[in-house]
Write a protein that holds these residues in place. Structure first.
Motif, short mmCIF file in Angstrom:
data_model
loop_
_atom_site.label_atom_id
_atom_site.label_comp_id
_atom_site.label_asym_id
_atom_site.label_seq_id
_atom_site.Cartn_x
_atom_site.Cartn_y
_atom_site.Cartn_z
N UNK A 100 -21.01 22.38 13.82
CA UNK A 100 -20.21 21.37 13.12
C UNK A 100 -18.92 21.09 13.90
N UNK A 101 -18.22 22.14 14.30
CA UNK A 101 -16.96 21.97 15.03
C UNK A 101 -17.18 21.33 16.39
N UNK A 102 -18.22 21.75 17.09
CA UNK A 102 -18.49 21.20 18.41
C UNK A 102 -18.75 19.69 18.30
N UNK A 103 -19.56 19.30 17.35
CA UNK A 103 -19.83 17.89 17.14
C UNK A 103 -18.57 17.11 16.79
N UNK A 104 -17.74 17.71 15.97
CA UNK A 104 -16.49 17.07 15.56
C UNK A 104 -15.58 16.81 16.75
N UNK A 105 -15.37 17.84 17.59
CA UNK A 105 -14.46 17.68 18.72
C UNK A 105 -15.06 16.81 19.82
N UNK A 106 -16.37 16.87 20.03
CA UNK A 106 -17.00 15.98 21.00
C UNK A 106 -16.83 14.53 20.54
N UNK A 107 -16.98 14.31 19.25
CA UNK A 107 -16.82 12.97 18.69
C UNK A 107 -15.39 12.47 18.90
N UNK A 108 -14.42 13.34 18.70
CA UNK A 108 -13.02 12.94 18.89
C UNK A 108 -12.74 12.59 20.35
N UNK A 109 -13.29 13.36 21.27
CA UNK A 109 -13.11 13.06 22.69
C UNK A 109 -13.73 11.71 23.02
N UNK A 110 -14.93 11.47 22.55
CA UNK A 110 -15.60 10.19 22.81
C UNK A 110 -14.83 9.02 22.18
N UNK A 111 -14.29 9.24 21.00
CA UNK A 111 -13.52 8.19 20.34
C UNK A 111 -12.26 7.87 21.14
N UNK A 112 -11.55 8.90 21.61
CA UNK A 112 -10.36 8.67 22.42
C UNK A 112 -10.71 7.95 23.73
N UNK A 113 -11.83 8.33 24.31
CA UNK A 113 -12.27 7.66 25.55
C UNK A 113 -12.56 6.19 25.28
N UNK A 114 -13.21 5.90 24.18
CA UNK A 114 -13.52 4.51 23.82
C UNK A 114 -12.24 3.72 23.55
N UNK A 115 -11.28 4.32 22.87
CA UNK A 115 -10.00 3.64 22.60
C UNK A 115 -9.26 3.36 23.91
N UNK A 116 -9.28 4.31 24.83
CA UNK A 116 -8.64 4.10 26.13
C UNK A 116 -9.33 2.99 26.90
N UNK A 117 -10.64 2.95 26.85
CA UNK A 117 -11.41 1.90 27.52
C UNK A 117 -11.02 0.53 26.96
N UNK A 118 -10.95 0.42 25.64
CA UNK A 118 -10.57 -0.85 25.02
C UNK A 118 -9.16 -1.27 25.44
N UNK A 119 -8.25 -0.32 25.51
CA UNK A 119 -6.89 -0.63 25.95
C UNK A 119 -6.89 -1.12 27.39
N UNK A 120 -7.71 -0.52 28.23
CA UNK A 120 -7.79 -0.96 29.62
C UNK A 120 -8.37 -2.36 29.71
N UNK A 121 -9.41 -2.63 28.93
CA UNK A 121 -10.05 -3.94 28.95
C UNK A 121 -9.12 -5.04 28.45
N UNK A 122 -8.12 -4.69 27.67
CA UNK A 122 -7.16 -5.67 27.15
C UNK A 122 -6.21 -6.17 28.24
N UNK A 123 -6.04 -5.39 29.30
CA UNK A 123 -5.16 -5.78 30.40
C UNK A 123 -6.02 -6.10 31.62
#
Length: 160
Positions: A100-123
Motif C-alpha cells: 500500500x505504501x509503496x504504491x502510494x509513494x510511487x503514485x506521488x512521484x509520478x504525479x509530481x513528474x507529471x506536474x513538472x512536465x505540464x509546467x515545462x510544456x507551458x513555457x
C-alpha cells in the motif's frame, strides 16, 4: 542545462521513514543527499517526457540519448529504486502495508513528474531550447549523476 525541476517534496514524503539509528545530522544529510540523487533521475525522466511531447518528431533522438544515459546509470538507478523501496519496507509493519505504501509513494512521484512536465510544456520557448540541447547533454559525461552531485553521491555511497 543543470536546473532543478523537482523540489525534495517527492522524496520528503517518505524520507521520514528512514531508521532512527543514525545521528540526526547524518540522517538529515543522508536523506537530503539521497533525495537529490533520486530527484536528478526523476528530472531526466521528466525532461525526456516533456521533450517527446513537445517535439514528437524527435522522439527517436530523445529516446536514443536517454538510453545512452541509462546505460551509464543502470546500476545507480536500480540502487536508487531499491533504496526507495527499502525505506518504505522498513517503515511498514507487514507486506500488505508495504504494498500500500509503496504504491502510494510511487503514485506521488509520478504525479509530481507529471506536474513538472505540464509546467515545462507551458513555457514553449524555454522548453524548445532545452529539448534542442537535451540529447547532446545526455550523451555527455557532464550529465552523469556523480558528476552533477559529487558530494551527495559520495555521501550516499560512502563505505559505512
Amino acid at each position: 542545462m543543470k536546473h532543478r525541476l523537482y523540489s525534495l517534496a517527492a522524496f520528503a514524503g517518505f524520507c521520514f521513514l528512514l531508521p532512527v539509528g543514525l545521528a540526526a545530522a547524518q540522517e538529515r544529510n543522508y536523506r537530503a543527499d539521497l533525495a537529490t540523487l533520486y530527484n536528478e533521475y526523476q528530472r531526466v525522466l521528466t525532461l525526456r517526457d516533456a521533450c517527446v511531447a513537445h517535439q514528437p518528431d524527435k522522439r527517436t533522438d530523445f529516446q536514443g540519448a536517454y538510453q545512452d544515459w541509462m546505460n551509464r546509470h543502470v546500476r545507480i538507478v536500480d540502487d536508487l529504486d531499491n533504496r526507495f523501496a527499502a525505506i518504505i519496507k522498513r517503515a511498514s509493519k507487514d507486506q500488505a502495508e508495504y504494498s500500500k505504501n509503496y504504491g502510494k509513494y510511487q503514485s506521488e512521484v509520478l504525479q509530481l513528474r507529471e506536474e513538472s512536465k505540464k509546467a515545462m510544456l507551458a513555457n514553449k520557448d524555454k522548453l524548445t531550447k532545452e529539448c534542442n540541447e537535451f540529447p547532446a547533454w545526455l550523451r555527455h559525461p557532464k550529465s552523469d549523476i556523480p558528476a552533477l552531485h559529487p558530494a551527495e553521491f559520495k555521501s550516499v555511497y560512502r563505505i559505512r
